[in-house]
Structures are given as structure tokens and as C-alpha cells.
Design a protein around this motif. Structure first.
Motif, PDB file in Angstrom:
ATOM      1  N   CYS A   1      15.507 -12.608  58.383  1.00  0.00           N
ATOM      2  CA  CYS A   1      15.026 -12.559  57.169  1.00  0.00           C
ATOM      3  C   CYS A   1      15.719 -12.274  55.798  1.00  0.00           C
TER       4      CYS A   1
ATOM      5  N   CYS B   1      20.839 -14.452  56.752  1.00  0.00           N
ATOM      6  CA  CYS B   1      20.504 -14.325  58.583  1.00  0.00           C
ATOM      7  C   CYS B   1      19.166 -15.168  58.221  1.00  0.00           C
TER       8      CYS B   1
ATOM      9  N   CYS C   1      21.877 -10.582  62.965  1.00  0.00           N
ATOM     10  CA  CYS C   1      21.312  -9.801  61.658  1.00  0.00           C
ATOM     11  C   CYS C   1      21.473  -8.232  62.090  1.00  0.00           C
TER      12      CYS C   1
ATOM     13  N   CYS D   1      17.465  -7.321  60.747  1.00  0.00           N
ATOM     14  CA  CYS D   1      16.002  -7.298  61.683  1.00  0.00           C
ATOM     15  C   CYS D   1      16.373  -8.376  63.405  1.00  0.00           C
TER      16      CYS D   1
HETATM   17 ZN   LIG Z   1      17.929 -10.834  59.956  1.00  0.00          ZN
END
Ligand SMILES: [Zn+2]
Length: 284
Positions: free
Chosen positions: A172, A169, A223, A226
Motif C-alpha cells: 500500500c 509497505c 504493515c 494493510c
Molecule cells: Zn500496507
């Protein structure tokens, strides 16, 4: 002479197999596994046992079962080596020019955390770009008068600039598990394929990612941690490969980048002498 003529006959039979099913043949060679090698061997033995071109080879018929297997292995091994050489030559033909490489090295601004990591590891001022980071390596290599210390090329190979970066991702950093350590489907890890945009299309290439991907696609990751959506794709372009913002850099991209960097450094004779040259001397 007898074995040579049988080997040539085997190569002809292999070509015939390729012409019958080009896609299937390519797939067997593209991902060489014990299973695909076994299939290749079986297909070749079968082709040689039957009338493939102008009749079976008289020498082939007189071979024992073990000798036939050995012969097939030799034909397949030679074909594998030929294809590897062809792929190496083709890879060299895609090498980026030193000018392109230098522009790519100067293109990306490194994130703050990476700058701090590089200062801690290599000293000097925080590098703004990969180009700055490379200049720092040149200083270190030049100061390494003692030949037992790493030369420039060794420093480059061990540098985050050329490191493996898992697909993740881009917000994050949650890593997408690859197919070797995960039974999860693309959907379960939040991944889907998408056609490249007009802007992305010239940069995207096909290649392995969580399994064979014969077509050049963009991977859209939502993701699971997140929720942020990232776009990522395999590429031969050094501008893309050198992206330092959590952009995945797989083994193939690492090798392409090393080739580009070697070619770039090779175009600077003084660098070659202090970097690649000293490295080659040590490994000889
Ligand atoms: Zn993420």
C-alpha cells in the motif's frame, strides 16, 4: 616544528586509543555528532596528559589549556579527513562494471504508474525499464543544443531513477517513519530484524536505518495499515537499488547508484561529451 611533532604525538595517542577499544573508537567516528566529537577530544586530551607511549611530550606540557584543546581538535580533524578519503577510495573500489550496470538497468519492469509519470514528465514512449528511461534522457540531452538547458547528468540526478525512496509497505506504500521524525520503536511501526535468506545474504549490507545497524539484516515489515508483510534491506547491489516496486532507496544507496551511473555513462565517450562534460563545463 614544535607543533608538528606534537601533532604526530597526538596521532600516536589516537592510535593507542583505537587499540584499547576498537569497537568503541569506531562507533565514535562512525556517527559523528557533537557529543561523539566531544568524547573524542576529551579522550585524546586525557591520553596526552598521561603517559601513553614513551612518556608525555615536553612540548605538550608547556601548552596552555586552550592550545591543548586546539591541538586535539587538529588531530581529530585530520583523522576525520583521512577516514573520509579512505571511505571514498573504498567506495570507488566497489563501483559496478558498466556491463553489470546496463544489465541492472534492463532488469526491472517499471510499474504502470511510474511509466505514466515518466511519459508525462519526459515525453516519448512509455519506458519498460530504467534502461529505456535513460535512453529517453539521452535524446532530450542531445536535443538540448542550448547549453542553458540541462545536460544528461543533470537530468539523471533529477530523475526518479536516482530519487530518494522512503522505506514503505511494498503493497500500500505506507511509509515507515525514520528516526528523525518519529519516536516510535521498531515494534510500534511493525518492523523486526531477521537474518537474510541464502539468496538475500550476498546482497544485504549493514548501515543506518532508524539508528545504527552494525550487522547486515533484513527488515521484515508487517504493515500497520494493510497487514501485508514486506521484506527490505540495505544493499550495494544495483539490481536491488533499482527495484522500482516501492523498494526503499536511502541516501547511501542513492550515492552508490550515482557512482555506478557516472561510471557507466563515463564508459560511453559520446555520452560523456554531451552529458557529464557539458555539466562540468557549466559548474566550472
Ligand atoms: Zn500496507
Amino acid at each position: 616544528m614544535k607543533s608538528t611533532s606534537i601533532a604526530a604525538y597526538g596521532a600516536t595517542a589516537l592510535s593507542l586509543l583505537q587499540s584499547r577499544d576498537p569497537a568503541g573508537f569506531e562507533k565514535l567516528f562512525q556517527y559523528l555528532t557533537p557529543s561523539s566529537l566531544r568524547t573524542l577530544q576529551d579522550c585524546l586530551c586525557e591520553a596526552l596528559d598521561t603517559k601513553t607511549t614513551s612518556g608525555t611530550h615536553p612540548g605538550w606540557q608547556s601548552l596552555s589549556s586552550t592550545e591543548k584543546t586546539q591541538c586535539c581538535n587538529e588531530v581529530v580533524a585530520e583523522a576525520v579527513l583521512r577516514r573520509l578519503v579512505f571511505k571514498c577510495l573504498r567506495k570507488y573500489s566497489t563501483c559496478s562494471t558498466p556491463q553489470t550496470m546496463e544489465e541492472a538497468l534492463k532488469h526491472h519492469t517499471l510499474p504502470k504508474s511510474l511509466k505514466e509519470e515518466l511519459v508525462e514528465r519526459y515525453g516519448g514512449d512509455p519506458p519498460n525499464t530504467w534502461y529505456d528511461a535513460l535512453q529517453r534522457l539521452k535524446v532530450i540531452a542531445d536535443n538540448n543544443a542550448d547549453q542553458r538547458n540541462p545536460g544528461l547528468w543533470e537530468l539523471v540526478l533529477d530523475h526518479p531513477m536516482t530519487a530518494y525512496v522512503p522505506v514503505q509497505c511494498q503493497s500500500c506504500g505506507l511509509v515507515v517513519p525514520d528516526d528523525l521524525n518519529s519516536d516510535l520503536t521498531d515494534e510500534q511501526v511493525g518492523l523486526r530484524e531477521e537474518e537474510p535468506t541464502d539468496e538475500e545474504a550476498p546482497l544485504v549490507r549493514s548501515g543506518w536505518f532508524r539508528g545504527p545497524r552494525p550487522h547486515a539484516k533484513v527488515f521484515v515489515l508487517t504493515c500497520t495499515e494493510c497487514g501485508v508483510v514486506s521484506r527490505w534491506f540495505r544493499s550495494r547491489d544495483p539490481y536491488v537499488i533499482l527495484n522500482a516496486q516501492k523498494w526503499g532507496r536511502l541516501c547511501g544507496e542513492q550515492e552508490d547508484l550515482r557512482l555506478d551511473l557516472a561510471n557507466y555513462l563515463d564508459s560511453h565517450p559520446n555520452v560523456l561529451a554531451s552529458g557529464l562534460g557539458s555539466y562540468l563545463e557549466r559548474v566550472q
